[in-house]
Design a protein around this motif. Structure first.
Motif, mmCIF file in Angstrom:
data_model
loop_
_atom_site.group_PDB
_atom_site.id
_atom_site.type_symbol
_atom_site.label_atom_id
_atom_site.label_comp_id
_atom_site.label_asym_id
_atom_site.label_seq_id
_atom_site.Cartn_x
_atom_site.Cartn_y
_atom_site.Cartn_z
ATOM 1 N N GLY A 190 0.850 -1.197 0.000
ATOM 2 C CA GLY A 190 0.000 0.000 0.000
ATOM 3 C C GLY A 190 0.874 1.231 0.000
ATOM 4 N N SER A 199 -5.341 3.335 0.913
ATOM 5 C CA SER A 199 -4.510 2.163 0.621
ATOM 6 C C SER A 199 -3.732 1.643 1.853
ATOM 7 C CB SER A 199 -3.620 2.496 -0.583
ATOM 8 O OG SER A 199 -2.455 1.747 -0.590
ATOM 9 N N LEU A 315 -2.122 -1.861 -3.711
ATOM 10 C CA LEU A 315 -3.355 -1.124 -3.422
ATOM 11 C C LEU A 315 -3.204 0.356 -3.746
ATOM 12 C CD1 LEU A 315 -4.142 -2.758 0.075
ATOM 13 C CD2 LEU A 315 -4.912 -3.515 -2.194
ATOM 14 N N HIS A 316 -4.098 0.842 -4.562
ATOM 15 C CA HIS A 316 -4.128 2.257 -4.935
ATOM 16 C C HIS A 316 -5.559 2.767 -4.775
ATOM 17 C CE1 HIS A 316 -0.198 2.687 -7.226
ATOM 18 N NE2 HIS A 316 -0.257 1.390 -7.033
ATOM 19 N N SER A 317 -5.747 4.048 -5.088
ATOM 20 C CA SER A 317 -7.103 4.562 -5.260
ATOM 21 C C SER A 317 -7.030 5.631 -6.342
ATOM 22 C CB SER A 317 -7.650 5.146 -3.954
ATOM 23 O OG SER A 317 -7.020 6.369 -3.618
#
Ligand code: 0X9
Ligand code: ZN
Length: 426
Positions: A190, A199, A315-317
């Protein structure tokens, strides 16, 4: 919290802006986003797409989310200086747009409730300050990882795989229920991108569930876990203290602009499409592949365990996507269908947030030097980028009240990956 900081209100603060003052000294300026808005504009045909592209160039707008095709919105951060003019230009061109966030600074102020009040009480009671009701600073996160390693020494090992540019440890948590022998492993990271706060929150939640919830023991029986909740701790701290929307690392580049995009800095197809050699760009690829200490440390560690690690999840956004390589171009790995089937099975576990599954370059945009492509290139078969919630209402500034729902929604999907690789001999 006392901060001896000079508050500077820039008229043009976004990092992609060539004329933006770039903080490069230890004078820790705080960037205000007062009056900035998030607009979501939806082109309906080629002419409108080209028009939007022209506007983006003319005003050097920062793009939060790309539009890949007609009728898909592009999210743009708009400085107060340009709002009146841009309204007219969009109206003239009859391009529909929506103001998603009317004042970015208000949104930022409301995102994260004050966590300092209950902190001492928490620390006395549990020896750590971590929870999933607010976004935490690196110290809280690292304090929690140390607490877990101390409390569950048979299960948890805290490995420092290197140091960040500013000297912070780069921690990977190894969770394994067996002291000897290796099982197939799942890697999760993350915080590659500093501003994507959800994340590290999800990554730490996964650690908490695997270590502290007895019911999840079955997820450890046949699989080992390597979880790195904050890959870019310098950037992450910078977003908490100075500039909420910082994305990159914090390395000196020899120019007025600092940092490289760690997700353009990995050594596969480095410097290709969707990257920039401009040091001030949000997608600056760095001076060479693995120029950043963070990506170098991670790649060294993962390379050493490439035979064991079967799944790579980063993990991203934001956007709610499960993205499949390749990301450097609209190209498909030979085993794409297998990768897609597994991603779809995982996505079917989500109850609250709907995720779209597909090829990264196709669904989003081509972008070379990503960690997912690199992991795939060294033979980690199941390599994915997860773009967590939301789909654009809040974007990167996802209120802390979303942390628990997003975490709880995501966690059950991990079972699908466990089942897939549990029986592989490593
Ligand atoms: O552009 C990125 O690095 C990722 N999106 S984000 O909004 N979190 O910045 C997507 C990366 C997808 N993977 C590759 N292009 N390799
Ligand atoms: Zn990202």
């Amino acid at each position: 919290m006392t901060l001896l900081l000079v508050i500077v209100v820039f008229s043009c603060v976004f990092v992609a802006c060539q004329t933006a003052p770039q903080d490069q000294s230890w004078t820790e300026d705080v960037v205000s986003y007062s009056g900035f808005q998030l607009w979501s504009a939806t082109p309906r045909n080629k002419t409108e797409r080209e028009f939007l592209l022209k506007i983006r160039q003319d005003y050097e707008l920062e793009v939060w989310r790309e539009s890949r095709s007609d009728n898909r919105p592009v999210d743009l951060l708009i400085s107060p200086d340009f709002q009146t003019e841009l309204k007219l230009r969009l109206a003239d061109a009859q391009i529909p747009y929506e103001v998603k966030i009317a004042d970015m600074q208000t949104e930022i102020n409301n995102e994260n409730p004050n966590i300092t009040d209950s902190g001492t009480e928490f620390e006395n009671r549990f020896s750590h300050k971590m929870d999933w009701n607010s976004y935490h600073r690196v110290d809280d996160i690292y304090g929690y990882l140390n607490y877990l390693a101390d409390t569950y020494p048979r299960l948890v090992q805290l490995v420092s795989v290197g140091s960040s540019y500013e000297g912070r440890p780069l921690y990977v948590v190894r969770i394994s229920s067996s002291s000897s022998g290796t099982k197939p492993a799942i890697w999760i990271d993350g915080g590659i991108h500093a501003r994507e706060w959800i994340s590290p929150a999800v990554a730490t939640y996964i650690i908490q569930q695997l270590v502290e919830v007895a019911d999840n023991e079955r997820l450890l029986r046949n699989v080992d876990w390597y979880i790195m909740p904050v890959m870019n701790p310098d950037g992450y701290e910078y977003t908490h203290v100075n500039n909420r929307l910082w994305r990159k690392t914090r390395s000196m580049t020899g120019s007025r602009c600092r940092g490289a995009d760690p997700n353009r800095n990995f050594g596969y197809q480095w410097g290709g499409k969707g990257t920039s050699r401009d040091k001030c760009s949000e997608i600056y690829h760095g001076s060479n592949a693995f120029s950043e200490p963070e990506t170098r440390a991670v790649s060294n560690f993962i390379s050493g365990k490439a035979n064991q690690i079967q799944v790579y999840l980063t993990l991203h956004s934001y956007g709610q996507y499960l993205l499949i390589p390749w990301g450097y171009a609209v190209e498909y790995p030979a085993d794409y269908n297998e990768m897609r089937d597994l991603a779809k099975a995982a996505a079917s576990k989500f109850r609250r947030y709907k995720y779209t599954v597909g090829n990264s370059a196709d669904l989003l945009y081509p972008a070379a030097g990503g960690s997912d492509d690199w992991a795939k290139s060294i033979g980690i078969k199941y390599s994915y980028t997860v773009e967590l919630a939301d789909t654009g209402r809040h974007g990167f500034i996802l209120p802390a009240s979303f942390i628990q729902p997003v975490c709880e929604d995501f966690f059950p999907a991990l079972e699908v990956f466990v089942d897939k690789v549990a029986t592989i001999k490593v």
